[in-house]
Scaffold this motif. Sequence first.
Motif, PDB file in Angstrom:
ATOM      1  N   ARG A   1     -19.006  19.710  10.035  1.00 47.97           N
ATOM      2  CA  ARG A   1     -17.923  19.257   8.960  1.00 47.97           C
ATOM      3  C   ARG A   1     -17.881  17.533   8.935  1.00 47.97           C
ATOM      4  O   ARG A   1     -17.616  16.622   9.617  1.00 47.97           O
ATOM      5  CB  ARG A   1     -16.505  19.882   9.622  1.00 47.97           C
ATOM      6  N   ILE A   2     -17.062  17.258   7.462  1.00 50.36           N
ATOM      7  CA  ILE A   2     -16.658  15.539   7.468  1.00 50.36           C
ATOM      8  C   ILE A   2     -15.410  15.652   7.685  1.00 50.36           C
ATOM      9  O   ILE A   2     -15.023  14.048   8.227  1.00 50.36           O
ATOM     10  CB  ILE A   2     -17.495  15.384   5.771  1.00 50.36           C
ATOM     11  N   THR A   3     -14.648  16.418   7.205  1.00 56.38           N
ATOM     12  CA  THR A   3     -13.381  15.427   7.037  1.00 56.38           C
ATOM     13  C   THR A   3     -12.660  15.429   8.143  1.00 56.38           C
ATOM     14  O   THR A   3     -12.940  16.613   8.792  1.00 56.38           O
ATOM     15  CB  THR A   3     -11.767  16.793   6.324  1.00 56.38           C
ATOM     16  N   GLY A   4     -11.856  14.475   8.274  1.00 56.85           N
ATOM     17  CA  GLY A   4     -11.362  14.354   9.276  1.00 56.85           C
ATOM     18  C   GLY A   4     -12.085  13.313  10.684  1.00 56.85           C
ATOM     19  O   GLY A   4     -11.636  12.725  12.072  1.00 56.85           O
ATOM     20  N   ALA A   5     -13.596  13.905  10.382  1.00 60.24           N
ATOM     21  CA  ALA A   5     -14.206  12.916  11.588  1.00 60.24           C
ATOM     22  C   ALA A   5     -13.859  11.219  11.613  1.00 60.24           C
ATOM     23  O   ALA A   5     -13.637  10.441  12.505  1.00 60.24           O
ATOM     24  CB  ALA A   5     -15.508  12.636  10.942  1.00 60.24           C
ATOM     25  N   GLY A   6     -14.221  10.262  10.733  1.00 62.40           N
ATOM     26  CA  GLY A   6     -12.536   9.019  10.346  1.00 62.40           C
ATOM     27  C   GLY A   6     -11.779   8.877  11.355  1.00 62.40           C
ATOM     28  O   GLY A   6     -11.836   8.414  12.157  1.00 62.40           O
ATOM     29  N   ASP A   7     -10.383  10.045  11.483  1.00 67.11           N
ATOM     30  CA  ASP A   7      -9.484   9.803  11.890  1.00 67.11           C
ATOM     31  C   ASP A   7      -9.770   9.642  13.164  1.00 67.11           C
ATOM     32  O   ASP A   7      -9.512   9.505  14.452  1.00 67.11           O
ATOM     33  CB  ASP A   7      -8.540  10.764  11.273  1.00 67.11           C
ATOM     34  N   THR A   8     -10.590  11.075  14.135  1.00 70.45           N
ATOM     35  CA  THR A   8     -11.043  11.016  15.185  1.00 70.45           C
ATOM     36  C   THR A   8     -11.906   9.418  16.025  1.00 70.45           C
ATOM     37  O   THR A   8     -11.455  10.086  17.088  1.00 70.45           O
ATOM     38  CB  THR A   8     -12.394  12.713  15.629  1.00 70.45           C
ATOM     39  N   PHE A   9     -12.875   8.914  15.072  1.00 70.29           N
ATOM     40  CA  PHE A   9     -13.174   7.726  15.859  1.00 70.29           C
ATOM     41  C   PHE A   9     -12.276   6.921  15.543  1.00 70.29           C
ATOM     42  O   PHE A   9     -11.880   6.519  17.222  1.00 70.29           O
ATOM     43  CB  PHE A   9     -13.617   7.480  14.596  1.00 70.29           C
ATOM     44  N   MET A  10     -10.951   6.453  15.369  1.00 75.29           N
ATOM     45  CA  MET A  10      -9.571   6.398  15.504  1.00 75.29           C
ATOM     46  C   MET A  10      -9.176   6.634  16.413  1.00 75.29           C
ATOM     47  O   MET A  10      -9.064   5.607  16.942  1.00 75.29           O
ATOM     48  CB  MET A  10      -9.268   6.232  13.883  1.00 75.29           C
ATOM     49  N   ALA A  11      -8.799   7.384  16.263  1.00 71.70           N
ATOM     50  CA  ALA A  11      -7.816   8.183  17.771  1.00 71.70           C
ATOM     51  C   ALA A  11      -9.063   7.687  19.180  1.00 71.70           C
ATOM     52  O   ALA A  11      -7.779   7.832  20.633  1.00 71.70           O
ATOM     53  CB  ALA A  11      -7.784   9.613  17.254  1.00 71.70           C
ATOM     54  N   ALA A  12      -9.363   8.613  19.442  1.00 73.55           N
ATOM     55  CA  ALA A  12     -10.178   7.901  20.412  1.00 73.55           C
ATOM     56  C   ALA A  12     -10.667   6.307  20.690  1.00 73.55           C
ATOM     57  O   ALA A  12     -10.543   6.004  21.796  1.00 73.55           O
ATOM     58  CB  ALA A  12     -12.373   8.619  20.783  1.00 73.55           C
ATOM     59  N   HIS A  13     -10.887   5.810  19.904  1.00 69.35           N
ATOM     60  CA  HIS A  13     -11.201   4.594  20.095  1.00 69.35           C
ATOM     61  C   HIS A  13      -9.700   3.773  20.460  1.00 69.35           C
ATOM     62  O   HIS A  13      -8.693   3.237  21.397  1.00 69.35           O
ATOM     63  CB  HIS A  13     -11.240   3.692  19.070  1.00 69.35           C
ATOM     64  N   ILE A  14      -8.196   4.006  19.645  1.00 70.41           N
ATOM     65  CA  ILE A  14      -7.045   4.225  20.339  1.00 70.41           C
ATOM     66  C   ILE A  14      -7.046   4.622  21.788  1.00 70.41           C
ATOM     67  O   ILE A  14      -6.054   3.636  22.547  1.00 70.41           O
ATOM     68  CB  ILE A  14      -6.223   4.819  19.545  1.00 70.41           C
ATOM     69  N   VAL A  15      -7.169   5.118  22.438  1.00 68.84           N
ATOM     70  CA  VAL A  15      -7.203   6.105  23.476  1.00 68.84           C
ATOM     71  C   VAL A  15      -8.092   5.273  24.539  1.00 68.84           C
ATOM     72  O   VAL A  15      -7.255   4.894  25.646  1.00 68.84           O
ATOM     73  CB  VAL A  15      -7.513   7.517  23.516  1.00 68.84           C
ATOM     74  N   ALA A  16      -9.394   4.861  24.377  1.00 70.77           N
ATOM     75  CA  ALA A  16      -9.549   4.025  24.653  1.00 70.77           C
ATOM     76  C   ALA A  16      -9.211   2.546  25.373  1.00 70.77           C
ATOM     77  O   ALA A  16      -8.674   1.351  25.987  1.00 70.77           O
ATOM     78  CB  ALA A  16     -11.212   3.449  24.302  1.00 70.77           C
ATOM     79  N   SER A  17      -8.393   1.776  24.010  1.00 75.94           N
ATOM     80  CA  SER A  17      -7.643   0.988  24.266  1.00 75.94           C
ATOM     81  C   SER A  17      -6.541   0.722  24.720  1.00 75.94           C
ATOM     82  O   SER A  17      -6.738  -0.293  25.174  1.00 75.94           O
ATOM     83  CB  SER A  17      -7.480  -0.004  22.759  1.00 75.94           C
ATOM     84  N   ARG A  18      -6.488   1.869  24.701  1.00 74.78           N
ATOM     85  CA  ARG A  18      -4.490   1.795  25.814  1.00 74.78           C
ATOM     86  C   ARG A  18      -4.555   1.776  27.630  1.00 74.78           C
ATOM     87  O   ARG A  18      -4.586   1.683  28.269  1.00 74.78           O
ATOM     88  CB  ARG A  18      -3.633   3.340  25.392  1.00 74.78           C
ATOM     89  N   LYS A  19      -6.631   2.258  27.562  1.00 73.70           N
ATOM     90  CA  LYS A  19      -7.019   1.896  28.731  1.00 73.70           C
ATOM     91  C   LYS A  19      -7.370   0.775  29.437  1.00 73.70           C
ATOM     92  O   LYS A  19      -8.154   0.853  30.438  1.00 73.70           O
ATOM     93  CB  LYS A  19      -7.898   3.088  29.026  1.00 73.70           C
ATOM     94  N   SER A  20      -7.967   0.092  28.046  1.00 75.09           N
ATOM     95  CA  SER A  20      -7.784  -1.737  28.523  1.00 75.09           C
ATOM     96  C   SER A  20      -9.821  -1.210  28.779  1.00 75.09           C
ATOM     97  O   SER A  20     -10.180  -1.655  29.562  1.00 75.09           O
ATOM     98  CB  SER A  20      -7.445  -1.896  29.674  1.00 75.09           C
ATOM     99  N   ILE A  21     -10.154  -0.321  28.422  1.00 69.83           N
ATOM    100  CA  ILE A  21     -11.451   0.042  28.120  1.00 69.83           C
ATOM    101  C   ILE A  21     -12.479  -1.519  27.402  1.00 69.83           C
ATOM    102  O   ILE A  21     -12.284  -1.823  27.031  1.00 69.83           O
ATOM    103  CB  ILE A  21     -12.035   0.991  28.292  1.00 69.83           C
ATOM    104  N   PRO A  22     -13.203  -2.016  28.051  1.00 69.21           N
ATOM    105  CA  PRO A  22     -13.884  -3.286  27.368  1.00 69.21           C
ATOM    106  C   PRO A  22     -14.555  -2.620  25.897  1.00 69.21           C
ATOM    107  O   PRO A  22     -14.709  -1.307  25.935  1.00 69.21           O
ATOM    108  CB  PRO A  22     -15.161  -3.438  28.337  1.00 69.21           C
ATOM    109  N   ARG A  23     -14.650  -3.781  25.073  1.00 74.92           N
ATOM    110  CA  ARG A  23     -14.783  -2.652  24.107  1.00 74.92           C
ATOM    111  C   ARG A  23     -16.543  -2.564  23.727  1.00 74.92           C
ATOM    112  O   ARG A  23     -16.568  -2.013  23.308  1.00 74.92           O
ATOM    113  CB  ARG A  23     -15.323  -4.771  23.155  1.00 74.92           C
ATOM    114  N   GLN A  24     -17.087  -2.728  24.170  1.00 74.87           N
ATOM    115  CA  GLN A  24     -18.886  -1.989  24.238  1.00 74.87           C
ATOM    116  C   GLN A  24     -18.725  -0.399  24.329  1.00 74.87           C
ATOM    117  O   GLN A  24     -18.858   0.265  23.622  1.00 74.87           O
ATOM    118  CB  GLN A  24     -19.391  -2.800  24.561  1.00 74.87           C
ATOM    119  N   ASP A  25     -17.620  -0.733  25.846  1.00 78.95           N
ATOM    120  CA  ASP A  25     -17.228   0.957  26.314  1.00 78.95           C
ATOM    121  C   ASP A  25     -16.233   1.741  24.538  1.00 78.95           C
ATOM    122  O   ASP A  25     -16.853   2.897  24.671  1.00 78.95           O
ATOM    123  CB  ASP A  25     -17.031   0.841  28.246  1.00 78.95           C
TER     124      ASP A  25
END
Length: 297
Positions: free
Chosen positions: A254-278
Amino acid sequence: MAKPDILCIGSVLWDVIGRSAAAMRLGSDVPGRITRLPGGVALNIAMTLRRFGVVPALLSSVGRDTEGEELIARCAQLGLVTDHIYRSADLPTDVYMAVEGANGLIAAIADAHSLEAAGDKVLRPLSDGRLGDAEIPYAGMIALDGNLTESLLSQIADSPLFAVADLRVAPASPGKAERLLPLLTHPRATLYVNLEEAGILAKDSFATAADAAAGLLARGAARVLVTDGGNPCAEGTSGAGVITAQPPQVMVTRITGAGDTFMAAHIVASRKSIPRQDALDRAINAAADYVSGEIGS
């Protein structure tokens, strides 16, 4: 009313997706499956955030028709805060329709006219004291999508209501990428785009995601993330350069929603102050899991 961890502003609608295991071209008539699921960029991001334990609130327009009542009920069942959604008796609930084949997205139509017609009514909770006002603006994280009109996105770019928020911005599609131009140089905005959308925003063409990230930074962006399907993705931060990550090879279901999942997962990582590469690695792996079908819709 649950206190939200993040606001998701944009399209909340029904996704009607036709999928076939066959490769398709213009005029193809093939067997497959047709599903109807809660969708829209803002809602897709919110649903993924909720799976990661984050509590999102939706700011959007949903009709008071049968489809809207069902959609609001489904969102509530998913644990999303729907109290701030603008409900209109005159505007129908929006819908997105797509056809996907083994060779990717064949065609899609987004009917987000009700969201566009609602205009700044969807932002009232940010000005009337429910989530903030001009004197004490909302200071948390906000995910915005390009289904909002260009005039409303321009208003947001200059509004004191958004002056201290951490803005995470994504176009709804390449056809709506230009709407994000007012936010390109916003000092508190992170843009999530694919390679084609990056080229539209920069009014240029790029061979790689890394080139696109560098190009957008050169045009004044504070932070950008650029995806390119199965090719390396990139994250660029002003003053800190560009980093890349290679998506794992997976079977695409499937393709629809993949970009939104990428964005959400990165937001979650950002909220946890995870290093950029991780953070970038986590986001691209989450998107790969999604397109392979390993994460439920």
